[in-house]
Write an enzyme that holds these catalytic residues in place. Structure first.
Site, PDB file in Angstrom:
ATOM      1  N   HIS A   1      73.637 -43.192  13.671  1.00  0.00           N
ATOM      2  CA  HIS A   1      72.804 -44.392  13.728  1.00  0.00           C
ATOM      3  C   HIS A   1      73.364 -45.513  12.866  1.00  0.00           C
ATOM      4  CE1 HIS A   1      69.625 -43.234  16.366  1.00  0.00           C
ATOM      5  NE2 HIS A   1      69.325 -42.150  15.677  1.00  0.00           N
TER       6      HIS A   1
ATOM      7  N   ARG B   1      60.572 -49.265  26.154  1.00  0.00           N
ATOM      8  CA  ARG B   1      60.578 -47.808  26.231  1.00  0.00           C
ATOM      9  C   ARG B   1      59.395 -47.274  25.426  1.00  0.00           C
ATOM     10  NH1 ARG B   1      65.845 -45.042  23.957  1.00  0.00           N
ATOM     11  NH2 ARG B   1      64.908 -45.648  21.975  1.00  0.00           N
TER      12      ARG B   1
ATOM     13  N   GLU C   1      68.902 -39.402  30.945  1.00  0.00           N
ATOM     14  CA  GLU C   1      69.662 -39.086  29.734  1.00  0.00           C
ATOM     15  C   GLU C   1      69.833 -37.596  29.494  1.00  0.00           C
ATOM     16  OE1 GLU C   1      67.658 -40.928  26.411  1.00  0.00           O
ATOM     17  OE2 GLU C   1      65.706 -40.685  27.364  1.00  0.00           O
TER      18      GLU C   1
ATOM     19  N   ARG D   1      76.022 -35.731  18.553  1.00  0.00           N
ATOM     20  CA  ARG D   1      76.788 -36.957  18.290  1.00  0.00           C
ATOM     21  C   ARG D   1      76.771 -37.386  16.833  1.00  0.00           C
ATOM     22  NH1 ARG D   1      73.046 -41.577  19.187  1.00  0.00           N
ATOM     23  NH2 ARG D   1      71.052 -40.767  19.906  1.00  0.00           N
TER      24      ARG D   1
ATOM     25  N   CYS E   1      72.199 -48.528  29.396  1.00  0.00           N
ATOM     26  CA  CYS E   1      72.081 -49.038  28.038  1.00  0.00           C
ATOM     27  C   CYS E   1      72.771 -48.062  27.095  1.00  0.00           C
ATOM     28  CB  CYS E   1      70.621 -49.237  27.640  1.00  0.00           C
ATOM     29  SG  CYS E   1      69.592 -47.760  27.740  1.00  0.00           S
TER      30      CYS E   1
END
Length: 753
Positions: free
Chosen positions: A362, A505, A602, A636, A673
């Site tokens: 992040h 969202r 996703e 990730r 996105c």
């Protein structure tokens, strides 16, 4: 042999320096294997040869700093082949290199293993014996196991600094540390170090002059620790058995006796600040307990360390002070947080460098959104010793240059100036459409999380909001925001962008996005309770959020609602039913239009169900970050596997293509996105696949538009056709970079124009 191995690691962890830790390693390993010699060599990351860092059994002082060239001797064989070498009579080996003097002539049996961390060779660990014999399989297995155990320790340690000190007189090149490129750009500035809270290992050494003041700080910290432990013990005493109550009494006993405090004060009187003195004294005491033969007393070492962490937390609370950020600040640390970045005035933040993390953490994503040069996973970053040092961050290659020479500094200043000129020229594209030379049009949207992001989004010419992260307002509070608080926030966003569309969202927490007042404890949070799963299990929260969005949309009619983490059709149907229920409720008060309802793609199951979802939803949007993570089964945020995480993996590209084709068959708009949508290297193939919209952070906007306006649509289709032939993500990236370079867009992939 498990117990001695564990004790070696524990003692190394409690050492006050790398040199001391390696001395412990060779001494304890020699004892455990009952050999006559043990040595550890480290790879010099600057000169690429092997440096003797510690040895036990060879007493020749002339060996200090001994080096083996990259292809010299048995050490080099182990390093080159990255596998163990077990010899019955080492001197008879063709590559044996005899050391000067008499130090090694009496040794015959030889066993060496590589020390590897994250595919990177850090060094070599060896043992030798006087007798002529081959080391047993269990001895070899032990040394291999030990090598894997100490690898993370050596990776964290400041190995390069010790090596650099040994060769300072002959070093002429700029010192560069290698990391993961995580935020494109060039950052030149002064380092400001951020330390993890209550972590003894991260406390730097500092020299102080006002010794009495530092002793007083220590005494206050110790007393506050004593008060907290006593209060905690008394509050839960009635619910604890007597044996557990004794733990609190033991802690208080350690504090009430003046031995620990006395040890710390002695270090302060030598000129060390209170936190550094605490670290030294506690580590020394921990090591003493670890060396005891009595198992019960050995276990008390962890109690000593825990007590030290508690005192440190109190000292750090006393040391809270405003940081005077330089005009050009390079923020460095073991692992920075979004809060650390937010504390720096935006105009002063020039770059970041972290020892941990990956390009997809992040903080890295935030750095890219801010347009800041960033390097993560920087091996051996000695952030504790770099405060106030000038650094250069090359975010294109992940390089960190320490105290650069004037020539290197001037070179990067020129590159930074060229970047500013490029950005200025790209501002001319602000009011031009994202349209190819042959007329193919794409919509460019922005991802935002706060109302403050809106001005930046409008400044770059955004056509709307492709992703409003509604969880951000939840994360900045200490309780769930009320429905009215949410309505006000959503109204500000919708009003700012009207009549442009704004896709909001619904609440997407869980995984690595936690709410402090809504803790979720799970073994595997990314595969657990998150996204739409929480919303469906907590319909009261979901309905309140949707009602707030619908009420905020009155009179504007630019709201679109998007559902996160949909993994099956039933979840979409159930969520849509709740949205319709909320719509009926607010419609009884005042007419409220029903917005388009879309879903994110996703997770892999949604890819396979994409045509069915496209039939049911008003629009689809691929979340490239999570989709890549789930398709490749890679966390990730984990630097150990960050090299595997790559959105250009053929499996990811085929999944994207499949979703677009499914949406086309149903006539449903589809966008993308996430980081992929803002990467100009990928822009051409995303447009060629047929995405209607790309949504990214404002910092990437102009560069993405530059690519779209540079390539004709038929050229993009040809690029995509070539890309889909490749099997390796690295080959795909190289091909795309070469394509941009050939088209005169090299400034998008490296420093300078």
């Amino acid at each position: 042999m498990l117990r001695p191995l564990r004790r070696i690691i524990e003692e190394m962890e409690s050492a006050e320096s790398l040199a001391e830790a390696l001395d412990i390693l060779v001494q304890r390993t020699r004892q455990a294997l009952e050999t006559q010699s043990c040595s550890v060599f480290a790879v010099d990351i600057i000169n690429h040869d092997y440096v003797l860092m510690a040895t036990d059994g060879m007493h020749d002082k002339s060996l200090a700093g001994l080096r083996f060239k990259p292809h010299q001797g048995l050490i080099a064989i182990i390093g080159d082949q990255e596998k163990p070498l077990n010899l019955e009579d080492a001197p008879s080996h063709a590559s044996y290199f005899r050391l000067p003097g008499k130090a090694e002539r009496e040794f015959h049996a030889f066993l060496g293993v590589p020390i590897i961390y994250n595919r990177r060779l850090l060094g070599v660990l060896t043992v030798e014996s006087k007798e002529t014999r081959r080391f047993e399989e269990d001895e070899e297995a032990y040394l291999v196991t030990l090598g894997t155990q100490i690898a993370p320790f050596m990776a964290r340690a400041e190995t390069h600094e010790i090596i650099s000190q040994q060769t300072a007189a002959e070093a002429h090149d700029d010192t560069v540390l290698l990391g993961i490129p995580s935020g494109k750009g060039v950052g030149i500035g002064q380092a400001v170090a951020i330390y993890p809270p209550a972590d003894l290992d991260a406390v730097p050494d500092k020299t102080i002059e006002d010794i009495p003041a530092e002793i007083e700080i220590l005494k206050i910290g110790v007393q506050r620790t004593r008060d907290i432990i006593a209060d905690l013990g008394s509050r839960i005493a009635s619910s604890l058995p007597e044996a557990e109550q004794n733990l609190f009494n033991a802690y208080l006993g350690l504090l009430d006796g003046d031995s620990i405090e006395k040890d710390i004060i002695e270090e302060i009187e030598r000129g060390q600040w209170a936190q550094g003195a605490l670290k030294i004294a506690i580590k020394r005491r921990v090591r003493q307990f670890q060396e005891m033969d009595d198992p019960y007393l050995r276990e008390r070492a962890s109690d000593i360390r825990d007590l030290g962490q508690r005192i440190l937390a109190r000292l750090q609370a006393l040391d809270v002070q405003d940081i005077d950020y330089p005009e050009r600040t390079i923020l460095i640390g073991d692992e920075l947080s979004a809060t650390d970045l937010a504390r720096v005035p935006p105009a002063k933040l020039a770059g970041i460098a972290m020892a941990k993390g990956s390009a997809n953490s992040h903080v890295a994503i935030l750095a890219r959104a801010l347009g800041v040069a960033a390097a993560t996973g920087v091996a051996n970053l000695p952030y504790g010793k770099l405060a106030d040092t000038e650094l250069i961050i090359d975010g294109y290659y992940g390089h960190v240059y320490i105290a650069p020479t004037p020539a290197l500094r001037q070179e990067f200043l020129l590159l930074a100036e060229e970047e500013k000129e490029l950005d200025a020229s790209l501002n001319e594209l602000r009011d031009l459409p994202a349209e190819t030379p042959d007329g193919h049009r794409v919509s460019l949207f922005v991802n935002i999380g706060l109302d403050a992001d809106a001005s930046a989004a409008l400044a770059v010419g955004s056509e709307g909001v492709g992703l409003f992260r509604s969880e951000v307002p939840f994360m900045t509070r200490d309780q769930f925001p009320s429905e009215e608080e949410q309505r006000v926030i959503y109204r500000q966003i919708l009003t700012t962008f009207a009549p442009r569309p704004a896709i909001m969202r619904t609440l997407d927490v869980g995984g690595d996005k936690a709410l402090p007042y809504f803790p979720i404890e799970e073994d595997n949070s990314f595969l657990g309770w998150r996204g739409i799963r929480i919303s469906l299990d907590q319909p009261d929260l979901f309905l309140a959020q949707v009602r707030a969005m619908l009420r905020a949309n009155r009179g504007l009619d630019n709201l679109k609602i998007m559902l996160p983490m949909i993994s099956n059709v039933h979840e979409f149907d159930e969520a849509k039913a709740l949205i319709l229920e909320a719509h009926r409720e607010v419609n009884t008060e005042e007419f409220t239009p029903l917005p388009d309802i879309g879903t994110m793609i996703e997770v892999p199951s949604a890819v396979y169900l994409s045509r069915t979802l496209a039939r049911k939803a008003d629009f689809l949007s691929i979340g490239s970050n999570d989709l890549t993570q789930y398709i490749l089964a890679v966390d990730r945020n984990n630097p150990r596997v960050s090299g595997i995480y790559d959105s250009l993996h053929p499996a990811v590209l085929h999944a994207l293509h499949q979703v677009v084709r499914a949406a086309r068959l149903e006539g449903t708009p589809v966008g993308i996105c996430g980081e992929m949508a803002g990467d100009p290297i990928v822009t051409a193939i995303l447009v060629a696949m047929g995405f209607d919209s790309l949504s990214s952070s404002p910092a990437n906007f102009a560069r993405v538009k530059w690519v779209i306006r540079r390539f004709a649509y038929h050229q993009m289709r040809n690029i995509l056709k070539e890309v889909m032939k490749f099997e390796d993500p690295a080959d795909i990236r190289s091909y795309l970079e070469e394509t941009l370079e050939y088209a005169g867009l090299g400034g998008l992939i490296r420093a300078g124009r």
